[in-house]
Design an enzyme around this catalytic site. Structure first.
Site, mmCIF file in Angstrom:
data_model
loop_
_atom_site.group_PDB
_atom_site.id
_atom_site.type_symbol
_atom_site.label_atom_id
_atom_site.label_comp_id
_atom_site.label_asym_id
_atom_site.label_seq_id
_atom_site.Cartn_x
_atom_site.Cartn_y
_atom_site.Cartn_z
ATOM 1 N N HIS B 66 0.756 -1.164 0.107
ATOM 2 C CA HIS B 66 -0.111 -0.177 0.036
ATOM 3 C C HIS B 66 0.865 1.087 0.124
ATOM 4 O O HIS B 66 2.258 1.108 0.180
ATOM 5 C CB HIS B 66 -0.989 0.154 1.087
ATOM 6 C CG HIS B 66 -0.376 0.155 2.504
ATOM 7 N ND1 HIS B 66 0.583 -0.786 3.100
ATOM 8 C CD2 HIS B 66 -0.414 0.871 3.606
ATOM 9 C CE1 HIS B 66 0.982 -0.393 4.200
ATOM 10 N NE2 HIS B 66 0.303 0.809 4.501
ATOM 11 N N HIS B 68 1.177 3.914 1.869
ATOM 12 C CA HIS B 68 1.592 4.670 3.097
ATOM 13 C C HIS B 68 3.274 4.735 3.108
ATOM 14 O O HIS B 68 3.838 3.840 2.790
ATOM 15 C CB HIS B 68 1.256 4.022 4.332
ATOM 16 C CG HIS B 68 0.014 4.483 4.841
ATOM 17 N ND1 HIS B 68 -0.885 3.600 5.386
ATOM 18 C CD2 HIS B 68 -0.922 5.453 4.680
ATOM 19 C CE1 HIS B 68 -2.083 4.151 5.741
ATOM 20 N NE2 HIS B 68 -2.080 5.350 5.235
ATOM 21 N N ASP B 70 5.709 4.752 4.854
ATOM 22 C CA ASP B 70 6.695 3.701 5.745
ATOM 23 C C ASP B 70 6.689 2.566 4.802
ATOM 24 O O ASP B 70 7.487 1.520 5.103
ATOM 25 C CB ASP B 70 6.118 3.649 7.033
ATOM 26 C CG ASP B 70 4.978 3.029 7.307
ATOM 27 O OD1 ASP B 70 4.054 3.558 6.458
ATOM 28 O OD2 ASP B 70 4.720 2.140 8.067
ATOM 29 N N HIS B 71 6.028 2.325 3.816
ATOM 30 C CA HIS B 71 6.051 1.047 2.875
ATOM 31 C C HIS B 71 6.698 1.299 1.561
ATOM 32 O O HIS B 71 6.598 0.604 0.586
ATOM 33 C CB HIS B 71 4.714 0.355 2.830
ATOM 34 C CG HIS B 71 4.298 -0.079 4.183
ATOM 35 N ND1 HIS B 71 4.219 -1.562 4.285
ATOM 36 C CD2 HIS B 71 4.117 0.643 5.399
ATOM 37 C CE1 HIS B 71 3.954 -1.641 5.647
ATOM 38 N NE2 HIS B 71 3.597 -0.515 6.050
ATOM 39 N N HIS B 144 -7.388 -1.867 5.659
ATOM 40 C CA HIS B 144 -6.851 -0.952 6.158
ATOM 41 C C HIS B 144 -7.299 0.642 5.998
ATOM 42 O O HIS B 144 -8.200 0.806 5.151
ATOM 43 C CB HIS B 144 -4.846 -0.945 5.575
ATOM 44 C CG HIS B 144 -4.243 -0.183 6.531
ATOM 45 N ND1 HIS B 144 -4.221 -0.075 7.797
ATOM 46 C CD2 HIS B 144 -3.340 0.748 5.869
ATOM 47 C CE1 HIS B 144 -3.116 0.607 8.088
ATOM 48 N NE2 HIS B 144 -2.486 1.240 7.118
ATOM 49 N N ASP B 215 -0.286 -3.692 5.931
ATOM 50 C CA ASP B 215 -1.026 -3.310 7.065
ATOM 51 C C ASP B 215 -2.432 -3.852 6.860
ATOM 52 O O ASP B 215 -3.039 -3.763 5.975
ATOM 53 C CB ASP B 215 -1.101 -1.765 7.013
ATOM 54 C CG ASP B 215 0.563 -1.327 7.587
ATOM 55 O OD1 ASP B 215 1.258 -2.247 7.674
ATOM 56 O OD2 ASP B 215 0.481 -0.107 7.722
#
Lengths: 331, 331
Positions: B66, B68, B70-71, B144, B215
């Site tokens: 996904h 976000h 941090d990914h 998520h 997530d």
């Protein structure tokens, strides 16, 4: 003034050097001195910050020299982490025009919302904008494969001592009046005389000034800006020999080019950084000493080769000191 | 099959854990086995890779669960570094629809040119696309704050032994014919009989299958996909107690939720990851042992809590082994 290198590698990170970022702040007594600035923000800058005392909550501004990834790809993650820490203070982002669409494009495609406002400042419109309360920031255009700038940071105010001899001679009694003048306040004496602080303060020392260059193949472009600077921080990506082999295409400076320009400008302290990842410690790879030796041949001032986590302090007398490294393990 | 954690922290990096990334490859004898894949690519993933044997030149595909940060914030820098290494092989980028405008927007605003082509694959169109030569990849939608997927990796082919008893009984002489059948080639015997490999090979073992979740606050969504999997890698961001305190807004799983779902699906190996940065080693902070203990209460299979640089091998018998950490200093 104080600054700390968070990354000193050019292009890609190596095991011991991250890509470019520098933390900087003035060391005045004022409250503003807790605030600090970042010049460039390569990928992994927030990881470096984790190992230093710098806090994202006190970060006042980020200055981007140019839009190559090794100087700005750490921005989105740093902004996101500052957001997750619930920072609310505005953050200034100063840089070339594409900085804003870069940041806003990433925010849109990754649904990044921030609890603090970003104040974008185009580097070409920086003059006259008060980005920092304690430092005057000026930008100088450099020469690289894309538009690129150096930023100079000059103390806005310096301590000035009272002209006590003249005050005594004028019959102004020590005490409240002296204190008011020292703090920059006008004084009306009992006899009606009006004393303005600027008339009774001695000339201040030279304001400290640090120049932080971006990528640049013509360090002489900083000659004028460097004339009254205490420190020039500038790239020296490789030696002359390597530059000849690589060719002028990447548009970087050799150690000799940067050192010659610093010598010509008479800048007393030169800190070289942004080294090609070909310079590795040990392993039979070319040594960073080659870069240092080449620079020393032409530059007689105080010379430093930056390492990640190196922290420097420029004192009031203009002396630059390398402090013990903070941040523990430099890897 | 082999996989190594390059980041196991949720949201922001900590001193010992980076944000999410996982390296994965099959360990077949074929040449394709040098190729490997990355699932997610948080900021600093290329820095982690520097400390491992994985090479950007052999990276075949990156799967993003996904969007976000941090990914995925490590993607631009990793692509740039692969480019500077003069990689020319195409790279597959699989992910949600915004992945392409994210990457292309960064490339445009930072003038990033790459010497290799990127093949974007929208995760919703993954079925039937052969992204990897040796592994079948399937995506399962998760739950998520934004669209998010799990990826499962299943061996495309398994070794099959010759049915030597039947070959002997049929009077097929050992030698060239047997070798051809073993290598999947049709054989025409001197007497005119045609032997097709599929008729003379014993059924193969169960193909190895690893699921890597993104997530997700509803791990039960993976129940069907997990039924024939050897390993489930899934987030367990915090304990039930913390989840209750934080509230359901972030839409993450607790250790209990993930472990219960894994137990219900009967998956023999569970690896938890994506831990809240509140879990720090020492310092009186909550211990990651709380997450582990909660999971063990409900899950009776082999349980691991991933640490950065942990390397795992899933053997042909379906046993999962944690290997000594590679990459030296895990910080």
């Amino acid at each position: 003034m104080e600054f700390q290198f968070l990354g000193t590698s050019s292009g890609t990170p190596s095991k011991s050097r991250n890509v470019t970022a520098l933390a900087l702040r003035s060391l005045g007594a004022s409250r503003a001195a807790r605030h600090w600035s970042l010049v460039d923000c390569g990928e992994g800058t927030q990881h470096r910050i984790l190992r230093t005392p710098w806090s994202l909550n006190d970060l006042a501004a980020i200055f981007i020299t140019h839009m190559h990834g090794d100087h700005c790809y750490g921005l989105p993650g740093l902004l996101a982490s500052a957001g997750m820490m619930n920072r609310t203070a505005p953050l200034a982002l100063v840089g070339p025009a594409p900085l804003r669409p870069f940041v806003e494009g990433v925010m849109a495609t990754t649904e990044l919302g921030l609890p603090f406002p970003i104040a974008f400042v185009d580097v070409t419109a920086l003059e006259g904008v008060e980005v920092l309360p304690d430092l005057v920031v000026r930008a100088t255009a450099l020469s690289h494969r894309m538009p690129c700038w150096a930023y100079s940071f000059t103390e806005r105010q310096v301590e000035r001592k009272l002209d006590t001899a003249r005050l005594d001679a004028a019959g102004v009694a020590r005490g409240e009046a002296w204190g008011a003048l020292q703090h920059g306040r006008e004084v009306v004496l009992a006899d009606g005389r009006v004393l303005r602080p600027e008339d009774w303060l001695l000339p201040g020392r030279k304001p400290r000034k640090v120049i932080v260059g971006g990528d640049n193949d013509t360090p002489g472009l900083l000659a004028e800006e460097a004339r009254d600077a205490g420190v020039l921080i500038h790239e020296a990506t490789y030696t002359e020999a390597v530059l000849r082999k690589v060719g002028p295409g990447p548009r970087h400076s050799s150690a000799r080019m940067t050192a010659s320009a610093a010598a010509a400008a008479g800048v007393p302290n030169l800190v070289l950084t942004h080294f090609s990842p070909r310079y590795q410690d040990g392993e039979g790879a070319p040594s960073i000493r080659e870069v240092e030796d080449e620079a020393r041949e032409v530059y007689r001032g105080q010379l430093f080769l930056a390492r990640d986590f190196d922290r420097f302090e420029l004192d009031r007398e203009g002396q630059l000191h390398r402090r013990p490294r903070e941040g523990g393990n430099p890897s």
